[in-house]
Every structure is written in structure tokens, then in C-alpha cells.
Design a protein around this motif. Structure first.
Motif, PDB file in Angstrom:
ATOM      1  N   PHE A  40      -4.325   3.155   9.231  1.00 32.44           N
ATOM      2  CA  PHE A  40      -3.158   2.479   8.379  1.00 32.44           C
ATOM      3  C   PHE A  40      -3.674   1.005   8.351  1.00 32.44           C
ATOM      4  N   GLU A  41      -4.090   0.449   9.604  1.00 37.50           N
ATOM      5  CA  GLU A  41      -4.372  -1.059   9.364  1.00 37.50           C
ATOM      6  C   GLU A  41      -5.834  -1.310   8.657  1.00 37.50           C
ATOM      7  N   ALA A  42      -6.654  -0.467   8.905  1.00 37.95           N
ATOM      8  CA  ALA A  42      -7.828  -0.463   8.032  1.00 37.95           C
ATOM      9  C   ALA A  42      -7.673  -0.629   6.701  1.00 37.95           C
ATOM     10  N   ALA A  43      -6.808   0.486   6.230  1.00 41.09           N
ATOM     11  CA  ALA A  43      -6.729   0.598   4.699  1.00 41.09           C
ATOM     12  C   ALA A  43      -5.813  -0.702   4.205  1.00 41.09           C
ATOM     13  N   LEU A  44      -4.786  -0.943   4.723  1.00 38.07           N
ATOM     14  CA  LEU A  44      -4.172  -2.149   4.562  1.00 38.07           C
ATOM     15  C   LEU A  44      -4.829  -3.570   4.379  1.00 38.07           C
ATOM     16  N   THR A  45      -5.763  -3.468   5.460  1.00 42.52           N
ATOM     17  CA  THR A  45      -6.709  -4.781   5.697  1.00 42.52           C
ATOM     18  C   THR A  45      -7.630  -4.696   4.435  1.00 42.52           C
ATOM     19  N   LYS A  46      -7.839  -3.603   4.071  1.00 38.99           N
ATOM     20  CA  LYS A  46      -9.005  -3.683   2.879  1.00 38.99           C
ATOM     21  C   LYS A  46      -8.223  -3.823   1.589  1.00 38.99           C
ATOM     22  N   VAL A  47      -6.901  -3.318   1.439  1.00 41.24           N
ATOM     23  CA  VAL A  47      -6.262  -3.581   0.314  1.00 41.24           C
ATOM     24  C   VAL A  47      -5.905  -5.054   0.036  1.00 41.24           C
ATOM     25  N   CYS A  48      -5.663  -5.670   1.174  1.00 39.77           N
ATOM     26  CA  CYS A  48      -5.276  -7.331   0.966  1.00 39.77           C
ATOM     27  C   CYS A  48      -6.426  -8.084   0.634  1.00 39.77           C
ATOM     28  N   GLY A  49      -7.668  -7.464   1.324  1.00 42.58           N
ATOM     29  CA  GLY A  49      -8.909  -8.401   1.225  1.00 42.58           C
ATOM     30  C   GLY A  49      -8.621  -9.829   1.672  1.00 42.58           C
ATOM     31  N   ASP A  50      -9.347 -10.574   1.233  1.00 37.42           N
ATOM     32  CA  ASP A  50      -9.228 -12.061   1.475  1.00 37.42           C
ATOM     33  C   ASP A  50      -8.113 -12.776   0.715  1.00 37.42           C
ATOM     34  N   THR A  51      -7.530 -12.295  -0.246  1.00 36.52           N
ATOM     35  CA  THR A  51      -6.393 -13.028  -1.133  1.00 36.52           C
ATOM     36  C   THR A  51      -5.260 -12.685  -1.240  1.00 36.52           C
ATOM     37  N   TYR A  52      -4.924 -11.379  -1.049  1.00 38.55           N
ATOM     38  CA  TYR A  52      -3.413 -10.876  -1.115  1.00 38.55           C
ATOM     39  C   TYR A  52      -2.837 -11.224   0.301  1.00 38.55           C
ATOM     40  N   PRO A  53      -1.763 -11.457   0.376  1.00 39.64           N
ATOM     41  CA  PRO A  53      -1.130 -11.906   1.705  1.00 39.64           C
ATOM     42  C   PRO A  53      -0.691 -10.760   2.291  1.00 39.64           C
ATOM     43  N   LYS A  54      -0.932 -10.805   3.716  1.00 35.32           N
ATOM     44  CA  LYS A  54      -0.549  -9.567   4.625  1.00 35.32           C
ATOM     45  C   LYS A  54       0.966  -9.567   4.818  1.00 35.32           C
ATOM     46  N   ASP A  55       1.502 -10.525   4.397  1.00 36.54           N
ATOM     47  CA  ASP A  55       3.059 -10.536   4.302  1.00 36.54           C
ATOM     48  C   ASP A  55       3.777 -10.217   2.900  1.00 36.54           C
ATOM     49  N   GLY A  56       2.807 -10.042   1.993  1.00 34.37           N
ATOM     50  CA  GLY A  56       3.267  -9.684   0.902  1.00 34.37           C
ATOM     51  C   GLY A  56       3.632  -8.207   0.627  1.00 34.37           C
ATOM     52  N   PRO A  57       4.493  -7.971  -0.547  1.00 33.27           N
ATOM     53  CA  PRO A  57       4.754  -6.643  -0.638  1.00 33.27           C
ATOM     54  C   PRO A  57       3.758  -5.701  -1.009  1.00 33.27           C
ATOM     55  N   ILE A  58       3.922  -4.365  -0.301  1.00 31.68           N
ATOM     56  CA  ILE A  58       3.005  -3.170  -0.637  1.00 31.68           C
ATOM     57  C   ILE A  58       3.674  -2.157  -0.611  1.00 31.68           C
ATOM     58  N   ILE A  59       3.512  -1.238  -1.395  1.00 34.32           N
ATOM     59  CA  ILE A  59       4.121  -0.018  -1.620  1.00 34.32           C
ATOM     60  C   ILE A  59       3.444   1.199  -1.348  1.00 34.32           C
ATOM     61  N   TRP A  60       3.904   1.965  -0.382  1.00 34.00           N
ATOM     62  CA  TRP A  60       3.127   3.095   0.056  1.00 34.00           C
ATOM     63  C   TRP A  60       3.724   4.365   0.038  1.00 34.00           C
ATOM     64  N   PHE A  61       3.312   5.473  -1.054  1.00 30.52           N
ATOM     65  CA  PHE A  61       4.180   6.438  -1.234  1.00 30.52           C
ATOM     66  C   PHE A  61       3.427   7.610  -0.355  1.00 30.52           C
ATOM     67  N   ASN A  62       4.135   8.434   0.323  1.00 28.98           N
ATOM     68  CA  ASN A  62       3.776   9.571   1.143  1.00 28.98           C
ATOM     69  C   ASN A  62       4.166  10.746   0.548  1.00 28.98           C
ATOM     70  N   LEU A  63       3.351  11.496  -0.229  1.00 25.80           N
ATOM     71  CA  LEU A  63       3.704  12.683  -1.080  1.00 25.80           C
ATOM     72  C   LEU A  63       3.694  14.036  -0.217  1.00 25.80           C
ATOM     73  N   ARG A  64       3.645  13.907   0.940  1.00 23.89           N
ATOM     74  CA  ARG A  64       3.478  15.190   1.619  1.00 23.89           C
ATOM     75  C   ARG A  64       4.897  16.122   1.851  1.00 23.89           C
ATOM     76  N   GLN A  65       4.826  17.303   2.056  1.00 25.17           N
ATOM     77  CA  GLN A  65       6.194  18.022   2.228  1.00 25.17           C
ATOM     78  C   GLN A  65       6.368  18.131   3.810  1.00 25.17           C
ATOM     79  N   GLU A  66       5.167  18.343   4.605  1.00 20.17           N
ATOM     80  CA  GLU A  66       5.053  18.758   5.934  1.00 20.17           C
ATOM     81  C   GLU A  66       5.119  17.272   6.854  1.00 20.17           C
ATOM     82  N   PRO A  67       6.328  17.430   7.886  1.00 17.63           N
ATOM     83  CA  PRO A  67       6.308  16.311   8.525  1.00 17.63           C
ATOM     84  C   PRO A  67       5.176  16.054   9.632  1.00 17.63           C
TER      85      PRO A  67
END
Length: 340
Positions: A40-67
Motif C-alpha cells: 500500500f505504502e509503495a503504491a501510494l508513494t509511487k502515485v504521489c511521486g515528487d509533486t503530488y502531496p502525500k496529504d492530498g486526496p487520493i481515491i482508492w476503489f476496492n472491487l473485491r467481493q471477498e473479505p
């Protein structure tokens, strides 16, 4: 069942702990399988990169039916015995049911761990028995709360959908309502177990919505900035006319829909463009599944299969055509809203 397995990674340039992570070309929309806690942290760090703030809004959709629960940082899901290593087609699972199932699954795992001397029994996708010494046990919700400590703008939404069938109307509504009001540069991440059909479908929906945002921004740019050529801001997509009709998505029911919808050809054209970008490198994407051409490939395979396999494949083909149909309807709706 353990979510991870050997050879789960199908794409180059892996993000550790986040299987098949990739970005849809031209969009701040990302697709992946179920991450580990570190993933989770690795993916979000890559998404933010050097420009997008880590405290900025990020939407994550989990499409799984299974818990899911996390055992020692690794995701393990609850599946019926007949769905181990199979596509997750678990019926009408709502968001509330998924959340309730997660609470109960965590409770069951805690109980079984305590009854088994601190160890949990599970299986992998090949039904091989596993016994795991539990050092840490968390629900997915608890994991997300931990991730928010570093990424406080993260919004995690469950939208449980079947693997092959079209998302329900309510699923489209949840995605649209969640994205409404977000900025054009707000990252959107979609996951299922591996980063295949369900996540790809969710990314197509998100990209169609983002196209609406982009179009609105372009209109504002044209109106406020002198000398901007609107034609240069609008990319045209043309389907390769040499493709077989099946690979072009020209199924009878789709042709009837296109003829019925207002500007149905343009709605289909928009979906085809987005599906290509969410597909394999062959069609300009970075992904694994090409939702439209996958239908055609299944139809071509149908003729050489035995009766039992044909029965299964026929259902899958019909489900995937329905999904494609619904995506065209949604595209028409988005176009209608853009014009309003």
C-alpha cells in the motif's frame, strides 16, 4: 485463501508488494492487485511521486467481493471451497455485506488462531495447505487506517463486483458520487485480487469520468485563454477498420444499442478508446486484459471446446458482452452530462 501466489506478477517494472501496479496512459488512474501492507505504502508513494502531496486526496476503489485479513502483513481472503483458485463470482454482495463479512472473518481468524496455538491454517490458489504462525493479524479496515497515518487524504471505498458480469447500477453510482467534486489531478487507484478483469473494469469507469472532467477543463481553458485552438485539445480515436468485427465489438446487441442511443456511435467510440488504453500494450495500454477483445477471443475458443467447457464459456461471454453494453450506456450518460 492466500491472495498472493507464485507468478502473480504479469507485468514489467513491479512495485514491491503491489501486484501488477500500472498507470493508465494519459490518466491519473492506476490499477493493481491486492497489496501487502508494505505494498500500500509503495503504491501510494509511487502515485504521489515528487509533486503530488502525500496529504492530498487520493481515491482508492476496492472491487473485491471477498473479505480480506492481513496475516503478518500479507492478505488472505475468505472464499467458499468451490471458489479456491477460481474467479470470484459470489453473487449479490453489497458494500455493507462486504464490511460485515470482513468483521466476521477477522473474528473467525482470531478464534482459529487461538485454538491452534497461534497458527492459522489456509490454502493457496492451488489448494495446497498452509499453516502460518501469526505474529500480526489485522482487518483490511485496520490496515487502511494505518496507511492513512502517512497518507491522510486517502479515501478507500469498497465497490464489490463480480469478475465477468457488469457492475450493478449502484456500483456505477458509488464510483461517480465518490469522484464528483474531486480535482482533475486527484489520483484514482482500483484493485481486485490480481489486477485483472474487475480492476480493469473499474479503471474504465474512472477514466470515462475523468474524460468528462478533462473536457470541462478544456472548455474552460478555451473560454479563458485567448488563442487556444480547441481542436488541438481534443484527441480523436479511430478503430482499426482491418480488425475483425468481433474484435471491434460489433456484436448484434451492441449494434442495436448504438442505433438506439443518441449519438450511440460516439458513446461506443469513447468506450473503445478507454478500453484500449486500459488494455494490453498491443492496443496502447499498460495492462493485462483487453475487455473488448477478450470477448472475441473467448468466442473464437468456444467452437473447439467440449460441452462442459462451452457451457461455462457461454455464460462468461454473455456476462462480458453485458459488461461492454453497460459501459457504452454509461459512456452515453457521461456524454449527456457533459453537454448539460
Amino acid at each position: 485463501m492466500a491472495d498472493g501466489f507464485d507468478n502473480i506478477q504479469k507485468l514489467p517494472n513491479p512495485v514491491p508488494g503491489c501486484p501488477n501496479f500500472r498507470r493508465v496512459p494519459g490518466f491519473k488512474v492506476y490499477c493493481c492487485g491486492q497489496p501487502t501492507i508494505a505494498g500500500f505504502e509503495a503504491a501510494l508513494t509511487k502515485v504521489c511521486g515528487d509533486t503530488y502531496p502525500k496529504d492530498g486526496p487520493i481515491i482508492w476503489f476496492n472491487l473485491r467481493q471477498e473479505p480480506d485479513v492481513y496475516v503478518n502483513g500479507e492478505p488472505i481472503c475468505a472464499r467458499p471451497p468451490n471458489k479456491i483458485g477460481e474467479y470470484a463470482e459470489l453473487g449479490d454482495v453489497t458494500r455493507d455485506i462486504a464490511k460485515s463479512n470482513e468483521v466476521e472473518f477477522l473474528k473467525q481468524c482470531e478464534m482459529r488462531k487461538n485454538e491452534n496455538g497461534g497458527k492459522l491454517k489456509a490454502v493457496d490458489i492451488n489448494k495446497k495447505a498452509l499453516e502460518i504462525e501469526v505474529k500480526e493479524l489485522k482487518s483490511l479496515s485496520q490496515v487502511i487506517e494505518g496507511v492513512k497515518e502517512k497518507f491522510p487524504g486517502l479515501v478507500h471505498w469498497r465497490v464489490p463486483v463480480c469478475n465477468s458480469a457488469a457492475p450493478l447500477e449502484n456500483d456505477f453510482d458509488i464510483i461517480v458520487k465518490t469522484l464528483t467534486g474531486t480535482a482533475i489531478n486527484t489520483p484514482v487507484i482500483v484493485n481486485d485480487q490480481v489486477g485483472l478483469s474487475r480492476a480493469t473494469t473499474g479503471c474504465v469507469i474512472a477514466c470515462l469520468f475523468k474524460e468528462l472532467q478533462i473536457s470541462a477543463s478544456f472548455e474552460g481553458l478555451v473560454e479563458t485563454v485567448p488563442g487556444v485552438n480547441a481542436a488541438l485539445l481534443k484527441t480523436k480515436y479511430v478503430m482499426n477498420p482491418e480488425k475483425d468485427t468481433l474484435f471491434r465489438g460489433e456484436f448484434e446487441v451492441v449494434k442495436e444499442l448504438v442505433a438506439t442511443l443518441k449519438e450511440g456511435d460516439k458513446a461506443k467510440n469513447k468506450v473503445d478508446k478507454i478500453i484500449d488504453l486500459n488494455g494490453t500494450p498491443k492496443t496502447g495500454g499498460t495492462g493485462i486484459k483487453q475487455l473488448r477483445e477478450n470477448i472475441a477471443e473467448s468466442k473464437l475458443s468456444y467452437e473447439i471446446m467440449d460441452d462442459a467447457a462451452q457451457a461455462f464459456l457461454k455464460t462468461k461471454i454473455m456476462d462480458n458482452i453485458q459488461k461492454y453494453y453497460y459501459l457504452i450506456v454509461f459512456s452515453a450518460y457521461i456524454r449527456e452530462q457533459a453537454a448539460a
